[in-house]
Design a protein around this motif. Structure first.
Motif, PDB file in Angstrom:
ATOM      1  N   SER A  18      56.909  60.244  27.510  1.00 56.36           N
ATOM      2  CA  SER A  18      56.703  60.414  29.007  1.00 56.36           C
ATOM      3  C   SER A  18      55.053  60.219  29.140  1.00 56.36           C
ATOM      4  O   SER A  18      54.986  59.927  30.382  1.00 56.36           O
ATOM      5  N   ALA A  19      54.581  60.439  28.224  1.00 60.42           N
ATOM      6  CA  ALA A  19      52.941  60.371  28.519  1.00 60.42           C
ATOM      7  C   ALA A  19      52.611  58.801  28.621  1.00 60.42           C
ATOM      8  O   ALA A  19      51.577  58.748  29.642  1.00 60.42           O
ATOM      9  N   THR A  20      53.242  57.798  28.294  1.00 59.15           N
ATOM     10  CA  THR A  20      52.966  56.501  28.526  1.00 59.15           C
ATOM     11  C   THR A  20      54.053  55.842  29.368  1.00 59.15           C
ATOM     12  O   THR A  20      53.847  54.659  29.695  1.00 59.15           O
ATOM     13  N   SER A  21      55.187  56.494  29.590  1.00 60.76           N
ATOM     14  CA  SER A  21      56.281  55.818  30.149  1.00 60.76           C
ATOM     15  C   SER A  21      56.814  54.666  29.556  1.00 60.76           C
ATOM     16  O   SER A  21      57.532  53.910  30.149  1.00 60.76           O
ATOM     17  N   ARG A  22      56.625  54.778  28.351  1.00 58.46           N
ATOM     18  CA  ARG A  22      57.313  53.744  27.332  1.00 58.46           C
ATOM     19  C   ARG A  22      58.474  54.203  26.561  1.00 58.46           C
ATOM     20  O   ARG A  22      58.708  55.411  26.094  1.00 58.46           O
ATOM     21  N   ASN A  23      59.600  53.257  26.211  1.00 59.77           N
ATOM     22  CA  ASN A  23      60.528  53.508  25.511  1.00 59.77           C
ATOM     23  C   ASN A  23      60.433  52.532  24.468  1.00 59.77           C
ATOM     24  O   ASN A  23      60.094  51.270  24.624  1.00 59.77           O
ATOM     25  N   PHE A  24      60.555  53.007  23.199  1.00 61.59           N
ATOM     26  CA  PHE A  24      60.454  52.137  22.053  1.00 61.59           C
ATOM     27  C   PHE A  24      61.278  52.713  20.976  1.00 61.59           C
ATOM     28  O   PHE A  24      61.778  53.596  20.686  1.00 61.59           O
ATOM     29  N   LYS A  25      61.366  51.557  19.913  1.00 57.65           N
ATOM     30  CA  LYS A  25      62.164  51.607  18.742  1.00 57.65           C
ATOM     31  C   LYS A  25      61.097  52.256  17.790  1.00 57.65           C
ATOM     32  O   LYS A  25      60.131  52.179  17.401  1.00 57.65           O
ATOM     33  N   LEU A  26      61.576  53.529  16.876  1.00 53.18           N
ATOM     34  CA  LEU A  26      60.915  53.787  15.868  1.00 53.18           C
ATOM     35  C   LEU A  26      61.749  53.705  14.415  1.00 53.18           C
ATOM     36  O   LEU A  26      62.968  54.127  14.114  1.00 53.18           O
ATOM     37  N   HIS A  27      61.255  52.537  13.659  1.00 51.86           N
ATOM     38  CA  HIS A  27      61.896  52.217  12.408  1.00 51.86           C
ATOM     39  C   HIS A  27      61.570  52.988  11.436  1.00 51.86           C
ATOM     40  O   HIS A  27      60.370  53.199  10.646  1.00 51.86           O
ATOM     41  N   VAL A  28      62.363  53.831  10.682  1.00 47.28           N
ATOM     42  CA  VAL A  28      62.199  54.808   9.826  1.00 47.28           C
ATOM     43  C   VAL A  28      62.920  54.524   8.452  1.00 47.28           C
ATOM     44  O   VAL A  28      64.056  54.237   8.155  1.00 47.28           O
ATOM     45  N   TYR A  29      61.871  54.475   7.182  1.00 45.37           N
ATOM     46  CA  TYR A  29      62.248  54.179   5.894  1.00 45.37           C
ATOM     47  C   TYR A  29      62.323  55.317   5.065  1.00 45.37           C
ATOM     48  O   TYR A  29      61.202  56.024   5.238  1.00 45.37           O
ATOM     49  N   TYR A  30      63.003  55.790   4.142  1.00 47.24           N
ATOM     50  CA  TYR A  30      62.948  56.973   3.394  1.00 47.24           C
ATOM     51  C   TYR A  30      63.485  56.780   1.845  1.00 47.24           C
ATOM     52  O   TYR A  30      64.224  55.664   1.491  1.00 47.24           O
ATOM     53  N   PRO A  31      63.014  57.826   0.965  1.00 50.45           N
ATOM     54  CA  PRO A  31      63.505  57.500  -0.270  1.00 50.45           C
ATOM     55  C   PRO A  31      65.006  58.019  -0.260  1.00 50.45           C
ATOM     56  O   PRO A  31      65.368  58.962   0.422  1.00 50.45           O
ATOM     57  N   ALA A  32      65.709  57.353  -1.296  1.00 54.82           N
ATOM     58  CA  ALA A  32      67.257  57.610  -0.992  1.00 54.82           C
ATOM     59  C   ALA A  32      67.913  57.480  -2.357  1.00 54.82           C
ATOM     60  O   ALA A  32      67.440  57.029  -3.368  1.00 54.82           O
ATOM     61  N   GLU A  33      69.126  58.049  -2.383  1.00 51.51           N
ATOM     62  CA  GLU A  33      69.985  57.814  -3.412  1.00 51.51           C
ATOM     63  C   GLU A  33      70.814  56.604  -3.173  1.00 51.51           C
ATOM     64  O   GLU A  33      71.453  56.277  -2.438  1.00 51.51           O
ATOM     65  N   ALA A  34      70.965  55.817  -4.206  1.00 55.65           N
ATOM     66  CA  ALA A  34      71.210  54.414  -4.183  1.00 55.65           C
ATOM     67  C   ALA A  34      72.932  54.348  -3.858  1.00 55.65           C
ATOM     68  O   ALA A  34      73.279  53.419  -3.183  1.00 55.65           O
ATOM     69  N   ASP A  35      73.666  55.397  -4.138  1.00 54.12           N
ATOM     70  CA  ASP A  35      75.105  55.282  -4.188  1.00 54.12           C
ATOM     71  C   ASP A  35      75.749  56.447  -3.461  1.00 54.12           C
ATOM     72  O   ASP A  35      76.822  56.609  -3.554  1.00 54.12           O
ATOM     73  N   VAL A  36      74.895  56.947  -2.518  1.00 53.87           N
ATOM     74  CA  VAL A  36      75.568  58.031  -1.835  1.00 53.87           C
ATOM     75  C   VAL A  36      75.121  57.828  -0.453  1.00 53.87           C
ATOM     76  O   VAL A  36      74.017  57.605   0.101  1.00 53.87           O
ATOM     77  N   LYS A  37      76.404  57.590   0.319  1.00 53.57           N
ATOM     78  CA  LYS A  37      76.299  57.359   1.725  1.00 53.57           C
ATOM     79  C   LYS A  37      76.907  58.450   2.642  1.00 53.57           C
ATOM     80  O   LYS A  37      78.052  59.033   2.199  1.00 53.57           O
ATOM     81  N   VAL A  38      76.282  58.825   3.669  1.00 56.30           N
ATOM     82  CA  VAL A  38      76.828  59.637   4.649  1.00 56.30           C
ATOM     83  C   VAL A  38      76.828  59.042   6.154  1.00 56.30           C
ATOM     84  O   VAL A  38      75.937  58.491   6.519  1.00 56.30           O
ATOM     85  N   ASP A  39      77.991  58.922   6.684  1.00 57.15           N
ATOM     86  CA  ASP A  39      77.970  58.370   7.963  1.00 57.15           C
ATOM     87  C   ASP A  39      77.661  56.976   7.879  1.00 57.15           C
ATOM     88  O   ASP A  39      76.770  56.411   8.870  1.00 57.15           O
ATOM     89  N   GLY A  40      77.643  56.111   6.842  1.00 65.73           N
ATOM     90  CA  GLY A  40      77.166  54.762   6.710  1.00 65.73           C
ATOM     91  C   GLY A  40      75.884  54.666   6.377  1.00 65.73           C
ATOM     92  O   GLY A  40      75.604  53.442   6.109  1.00 65.73           O
ATOM     93  N   LEU A  41      74.965  55.567   6.404  1.00 65.49           N
ATOM     94  CA  LEU A  41      73.638  55.676   5.970  1.00 65.49           C
ATOM     95  C   LEU A  41      73.515  56.175   4.411  1.00 65.49           C
ATOM     96  O   LEU A  41      74.074  56.870   4.017  1.00 65.49           O
ATOM     97  N   VAL A  42      72.386  55.262   3.586  1.00 65.51           N
ATOM     98  CA  VAL A  42      72.329  55.761   2.336  1.00 65.51           C
ATOM     99  C   VAL A  42      71.618  57.216   2.517  1.00 65.51           C
ATOM    100  O   VAL A  42      70.773  57.465   3.222  1.00 65.51           O
ATOM    101  N   GLN A  43      72.222  58.151   1.682  1.00 65.79           N
ATOM    102  CA  GLN A  43      71.749  59.478   1.619  1.00 65.79           C
ATOM    103  C   GLN A  43      70.401  59.868   1.077  1.00 65.79           C
ATOM    104  O   GLN A  43      69.926  59.076   0.046  1.00 65.79           O
ATOM    105  N   ALA A  44      69.484  60.543   1.935  1.00 70.84           N
ATOM    106  CA  ALA A  44      68.287  60.711   1.362  1.00 70.84           C
ATOM    107  C   ALA A  44      68.473  61.592   0.241  1.00 70.84           C
ATOM    108  O   ALA A  44      69.335  62.346  -0.068  1.00 70.84           O
ATOM    109  N   THR A  45      67.300  61.301  -0.709  1.00 70.77           N
ATOM    110  CA  THR A  45      67.147  62.269  -1.744  1.00 70.77           C
ATOM    111  C   THR A  45      67.135  63.710  -1.614  1.00 70.77           C
ATOM    112  O   THR A  45      66.400  64.106  -0.608  1.00 70.77           O
TER     113      THR A  45
END
Length: 305
Positions: free
Chosen positions: A44-71
């Motif tokens: 609201s301070a800049t009246s801008r809408n934007f995307k935030l692309h977030v990358y995180y450490p994960a468990e390679a073989d565990v998914k929750v709701d289609g996302l790789v599970q964070a460690t």
């Protein structure tokens, strides 16, 4: 060292501590996989809408709701990164991959993606807004992919104009207005500068731990007019400057994932004859050095926290 020059602030012992991390980044924080998701942010301070692309450490073989599970064994430091002028959030995949695999959450702001608009103060606000939204969700939303996984180490980082924005957002007093309650705890600009904005008054107000990365052949943000001055002006009791000999401004980014900004950057370097008569280090070598020192810095400030 032949590949770079390093200078430090008031306590030389801090340098020794930082270099020591090159051999001992905590194995508990390292990960074998990277997960990612996108947040929709409104500032609201800049009246801008934007995307935030977030990358995180994960468990390679565990998914929750289609996302790789964070460690689930650790809380991870966060770096919020802003791209350079005319650039894109996608121009730094080498750095994102390295930092995430070393045990950090990397959030990339796409507020002015590919835009010629110059707005470092607005980007600083967007950067702080992104941090607050991420931390709030991680602390309060049990369905959030990073719920309970965010440590209280928040690093403001960016390249070129994004680096300039980071130097502004490092001190909440620099933001007008400032509706945010979550603040950064450390600073890491990559060759930060932008035309038309004197960053020295902002840097003089920043007392956070700071590492300034620059390059000897950077003629778009020359060290002697930018990073060297910011380093000297910083009142921080914990500050470092890393100057990559033979490095260039544009090679803090990469060609493969960018959406237009890289070519414009190199066109400017060629027009200014930045590299004529000089040995330029290979892009991969510069990326490796940037990644190495960025990972060391993230580990260092997390340990200090």
């Amino acid at each position: 060292m032949s590949d770079l020059r390093v200078r430090v602030g008031l306590r030389e012992a801090l340098l020794l501590a930082l270099i020591a991390f090159s051999e001992s980044i905590s194995p508990d924080l390292r990960t074998a996989a990277v997960g990612n998701f996108v947040m929709d942010i409104h500032n609201s301070a800049t009246s801008r809408n934007f995307k935030l692309h977030v990358y995180y450490p994960a468990e390679a073989d565990v998914k929750v709701d289609g996302l790789v599970q964070a460690t689930n064994s650790s809380r991870y430091p966060v770096v919020v990164f802003v791209h350079g002028w005319f650039g894109s959030w996608s121009c730094y995949s080498y750095l994102v991959s390295n930092l995430t695999l070393q045990g950090n959450i990397v959030a990339l702001v796409a507020a002015l993606d590919g835009s010629p608009e110059i707005d470092p103060k607005g980007l600083a606000s967007d950067q702080t807004c992104a941090l607050e939204r991420l931390v709030d969700q991680a602390n309060t939303n049990a369905t959030f992919p990073l719920y309970g996984r965010v440590a209280e180490t928040y690093v403001a980082a960016g390249h070129s104009e994004g680096g300039a924005a980071s130097m502004i957002s490092a001190n909440p007093a620099n933001l007008h207005p400032n509706p945010f309650k979550v603040n950064f705890t450390a600073l890491m600009p990559l060759s930060g500068c932008i035309l038309g904005t004197d960053l020295v008054p902002y840097v003089k107000a920043d007392t956070l731990p700071a590492m300034f990365l620059t390059a000897s052949l950077d003629c778009l943000c020359p060290p002697k007019f930018n990073a060297d001055i910011y380093y000297q002006s910083s009142p921080s009791k914990c500050k470092f400057i890393v100057n990559i000999n033979g490095g260039t401004h544009c090679n803090f980014g990469e060609a493969h994932e960018c959406q237009g900004g890289y070519d414009i950057c190199h066109f400017a370097e060629e027009a200014l004859l930045c590299e004529i008569g000089h040995h330029v280090v290979d892009r991969a070598e510069q990326w490796a050095l940037v990644s190495k020192y960025a990972a060391l810095w993230m580990s260092f400030v997390a340990d200090q926290s």
